[in-house]
Scaffold this active site. Structure first.
Site, mmCIF file in Angstrom:
data_model
loop_
_atom_site.group_PDB
_atom_site.id
_atom_site.type_symbol
_atom_site.label_atom_id
_atom_site.label_comp_id
_atom_site.label_asym_id
_atom_site.label_seq_id
_atom_site.Cartn_x
_atom_site.Cartn_y
_atom_site.Cartn_z
ATOM 1 C CD GLU A 90 -3.226 0.423 2.002
ATOM 2 O OE1 GLU A 90 -3.319 -0.744 2.432
ATOM 3 O OE2 GLU A 90 -3.904 1.368 2.401
ATOM 4 C CG ASP A 91 1.593 2.951 3.161
ATOM 5 O OD1 ASP A 91 0.639 3.353 2.478
ATOM 6 O OD2 ASP A 91 1.526 2.761 4.380
#
Ligand code: MN
Length: 316
Positions: A90-91
């Site tokens: 996600e990051d």
């Protein structure tokens, strides 16, 4: 780019946490091969480099804390590695294909599950809806480790919630009380549920929290002394009877006291089960034997004794 000094400080901090993680895993699961965990640490160190949390800490502290919670739950290296990698898709620029290639199908599958759950919007106010969301979350996963990572993730986010702006804080605390704490409860993870609830309560209702905390603290010393005495008496009796068991005691958690005060419209002084004890035995027979010993020591209150040994509660 971060200065050399900053880089060194980051490395020192995360390395200390990583050592703590390895130490705990070695203690809890001495047979396990920890190379996967080491590899996941190196990988997330590389990919989260330069990122920081709202608290100003290096980002990597977060996955490390999540992994530490998982190791406290005595989880296996696959789950701990996935915990270290849980935010990487996600990051960072990492994809699930990369994770699969580096760490294999199991780790990738778990990280994918965590990423998927993180995308559900849990904003809700209705109890019925909350129940549906909890069911949906549990139905979405085919590997319980996904949920455990999500709980560990939420626990660390709650522990560091003060660094977020008020509005986000409120939303996350609410979601924690409505969705995550009940899931922890359903899975029989009492300690995690208790901490999630107390943190949620503190951030949603700081004034109420402080009031309950103050009145419980006024009774805490007396309660702890009482529990210590009872624990000794019970342990002695069990030894006498030749029963092997673990005797635990605790003061009730603030959120559950708060709920009780609201429900029954009473004060902390009127909470009769502020102190609680638990005896964990090796067998069902021992469990009933302990119950017998305790009833011999102290007469049960009629109508207040429930046999959850024969009729276990939903969380066992
Ligand atoms: Mn996270």
């Amino acid at each position: 780019m971060a200065s050399l000094r900053q880089q060194i400080a980051t490395t020192a901090l995360t390395l200390t946490k990583f050592r703590e993680l390895m130490k705990r895993m070695l203690e809890n699961r001495p047979q396990d091969d920890l190379s996967l965990v080491k590899k996941a640490y190196d990988y997330s160190l590389k990919h989260h480099e330069g990122q920081s949390r709202a608290s100003g800490e290096p980002y990597l502290v977060h996955p490390l804390e999540v992994a530490l919670v998982l190791s406290e739950m005595k989880m296996d290296p696959v789950a701990v590695a996935a915990g270290l990698l849980h935010d990487s898709v996600e990051d960072t620029s990492v994809t699930i294909v990369d994770i699969r290639k580096e760490f294999g199908e199991q780790v990738a599958h778990i990280v994918e599950g965590v990423t998927k759950i993180s995308k559900i919007d849990f904003a809700t106010r209705e109890e019925q809806q909350a129940e549906n969301l909890r069911k949906m979350m549990l139905a979405m996963v085919d590997d319980i480790r996904v949920v455990l990572i999500k709980l560990a993730d939420r626990l660390h986010n709650m522990r560091t919630l003060e660094h977020l702006p008020e509005e986000r804080r409120h939303k996350i605390a609410e979601e924690t009380l409505e969705i995550y704490a009940p899931i922890a409860h359903r899975l029989g993870m009492g300690k995690i549920r208790g901490e999630l609830e107390d943190l949620g309560f503190r951030f949603l209702d700081p004034v109420g929290y402080e009031q309950v905390e103050k009145s419980v603290n006024a009774r805490r010393k007396e309660g702890e002394a009482f529990l210590a005495k009872m624990q000794q008496i019970i342990s002695d009796k069990l030894k006498e009877a030749g029963i092997q068991a673990r005797v635990e005691s605790r003061i009730k958690r603030l959120f559950s006291i708060h709920k009780k005060l609201q429900r029954q419209r009473i004060t902390v002084d009127q909470v009769y089960d502020l102190c609680a004890m638990r005896v964990v035995t090796r067998s069902l027979q021992d469990c009933y034997a302990v119950l017998g010993i305790i009833h011999n020591l102290w007469r049960p209150v009629p109508g207040r004794i429930k046999d959850f040994i024969a009729m276990p509660r939903p969380n066992f």
